[in-house]
Write a protein that holds these residues in place. Structure first.
Motif, PDB file in Angstrom:
ATOM      1  N   ALA A 238       0.824  -1.207   0.000  1.00  0.00           N
ATOM      2  CA  ALA A 238       0.000   0.000   0.000  1.00  0.00           C
ATOM      3  C   ALA A 238       0.861   1.261   0.000  1.00  0.00           C
ATOM      4  CB  ALA A 238      -0.934  -0.007   1.206  1.00  0.00           C
ATOM      5  N   GLU A 239       1.940   1.231   0.770  1.00  0.00           N
ATOM      6  CA  GLU A 239       2.832   2.395   0.803  1.00  0.00           C
ATOM      7  C   GLU A 239       3.502   2.606  -0.552  1.00  0.00           C
ATOM      8  OE1 GLU A 239       5.425   1.527   4.041  1.00  0.00           O
ATOM      9  OE2 GLU A 239       3.992   2.179   5.582  1.00  0.00           O
ATOM     10  N   ALA A 240       3.834   1.515  -1.236  1.00  0.00           N
ATOM     11  CA  ALA A 240       4.442   1.631  -2.564  1.00  0.00           C
ATOM     12  C   ALA A 240       3.453   2.242  -3.558  1.00  0.00           C
ATOM     13  CB  ALA A 240       4.906   0.258  -3.044  1.00  0.00           C
ATOM     14  N   ILE A 241       2.204   1.808  -3.502  1.00  0.00           N
ATOM     15  CA  ILE A 241       1.182   2.366  -4.390  1.00  0.00           C
ATOM     16  C   ILE A 241       0.976   3.851  -4.089  1.00  0.00           C
ATOM     17  CG2 ILE A 241      -1.268   2.292  -4.982  1.00  0.00           C
ATOM     18  CD1 ILE A 241      -1.150  -0.737  -4.481  1.00  0.00           C
ATOM     19  N   GLU A 242       0.929   4.184  -2.817  1.00  0.00           N
ATOM     20  CA  GLU A 242       0.751   5.587  -2.433  1.00  0.00           C
ATOM     21  C   GLU A 242       1.882   6.453  -2.981  1.00  0.00           C
ATOM     22  OE1 GLU A 242      -0.277   8.161   1.590  1.00  0.00           O
ATOM     23  OE2 GLU A 242       0.859   6.292   1.773  1.00  0.00           O
TER      24      GLU A 242
END
Length: 426
Positions: A238-242
């Motif tokens: 999720a942090e990578a997508i953000e």
């Protein structure tokens, strides 16, 4: 529809998220604009009865040469018929844009002439009604129909409004219900943004020629045959997508104000402007900085390279644009030079100046040419003097941008044999 996807690394997800944002942001911006503009429902023209002003902020880089009339067509329930009026010698265009911002047909002065007619707009999977003529085939079920009607000075406004009155969608077109609530904007948090983008991809199927980019973002669970689920990702993913979405979003803002490759002080548009094919980066950039831009053969847009930060001009300085005698832009219609206040998010709107003059052009009342046939335009926040004010384009005191519009350009301008003169700082 599927929400399953092959597990991938955070780095791959970040890259896919950047691609997904760039690919879908025109779709999201179109939906935002559609929802803002559909007060009267679908399949109804909204007519702007006055030229746009500094208070008009529903579309970036508006023009001050034409009246706008626009309708959001919903073809999901069947075709619609549109009457286009005769417009005499007045410039008129009615551009049809799919939900990915591509102009797929333009009616009017350049293409169909000024005699008007009745046209049938048909959705992507619909049969042409029996007996229908002048058929326009739309690539997506929803379409933005945007008309531009030339106004030749304040005294011409009533006649231009009369043209608007003759432009209408025939009765019988089923209006679409507009969902309550505010639209999801391109600045939304990534779960809400991507869920909205994916819903729109399912509702407005992309062309088969977008298959490669759709395969590249499929790992995120995004596509016209998928259901996006933000909860399917662990914290690291999720942090990578953000990060990927945020990088794409920031880049789109920065590119609007970045210095670009200029020729004699002007940046010239891509030949794909207004009908982008697989140039998704250009499509995204234009959707943020010039939504609704026409294709090159209909209108050419050039931006002047400023001498201040980020390619802008300094409102505290004075400038001049000088056209030598016999070297005016080669066009089959008209031109204008428009000044915009530069916003922090990369958009451009008319500046609020004392004269409320947002553009000057070949139809400006009182425009004065020099004795040798050359033309000087004076630009800045301070008056160039009473004898030059007819040719003055007032600026705000902050950063601003200059855009040149030429309608129905001739080949010399489109193909680069003619170049605009540089804007000079005085």
């Amino acid at each position: 529809m599927s929400s399953e996807f092959t597990p991938v690394s955070p780095a791959e997800l970040k890259s896919a998220a950047k691609r997904a944002y760039i690919y879908t942001v025109p779709l999201v911006i179109m939906e935002t604009t559609r929802k803002w503009r559909m007060g009267a429902g679908a399949n109804v023209f909204n007519h702007a009865r006055k030229l746009l002003t500094h208070r008009s902020r529903w579309v970036t880089t508006p023009n001050n040469d034409t009246l706008y009339s626009d309708a959001w067509l919903d073809l999901s329930k069947g075709p619609v018929k549109i009457t286009v009026p005769a417009t005499g010698e007045r410039y008129f265009s009615l551009a049809f844009m799919d939900m990915y911002t591509n102009n797929f047909d333009i009616l009017g002065t350049r293409t169909t002439g000024n005699n008007g007619g009745v046209y049938t707009v048909v959705g992507p999977n619909q049969a042409v009604p029996e007996g229908a003529t002048n058929v326009v085939r739309a690539p997506t079920p929803r379409v933005w129909a945007l008309a531009r009607i030339l106004v030749d000075g304040p005294d011409d406004l009533p006649a231009a409004c009369a043209v608007q009155d003759g432009l209408f969608v025939h009765d019988g077109a089923a209006p679409e219900d507009v969902a309550p609530g505010d639209p999801v904007q391109r600045s939304a948090d990534w779960p809400e943004y991507l869920a909205t983008a994916n819903r729109l991809l399912r509702r407005e199927p992309p062309p088969v020629t977008d298959g490669l980019i759709l395969e590249q973002i499929r790992a995120m669970g995004i596509g016209p045959d998928q259901m996006f689920d933000a909860d399917a990702f662990d914290q690291e993913q999720a942090e990578a997508i953000e990060r990927g979405v945020e990088e794409a979003r920031n880049w789109l803002v920065q590119i609007q104000r970045a210095r670009r490759s200029a020729i004699d002080g002007w940046t010239y548009p891509s030949m794909r402007n207004g009908d982008y094919g697989q140039n998704y980066t250009l499509r995204a950039v234009v959707s943020v900085g010039g939504l609704g831009a026409l294709p090159l053969e209909e209108a050419i847009y050039m931006r002047a390279e400023g001498d201040a930060e980020e390619g802008l001009f300094d409102g505290n300085q004075n400038y001049r644009l000088h056209f030598p005698a016999g070297a005016m832009p080669p066009l089959n219609s008209f031109w204008s030079l428009t000044l915009y206040e530069a916003m922090d998010d990369g958009q451009f709107f008319f500046a609020d100046t004392p004269l409320r003059r947002y553009a000057v052009g070949d139809r400006s009342p009182g425009l004065q040419y020099n004795e040798d046939g050359s033309l000087d335009l004076w630009i800045g926040a301070r008056s160039p003097g009473a004898d030059r004010e007819s040719n003055w384009l007032p600026a705000n005191e902050g950063p601003f941008a200059l855009f040149f519009r030429g309608y129905m350009p001739k080949a010399d301008l489109m193909e680069g044999r003619y170049r605009l003169p540089r804007v000079e700082r005085l």
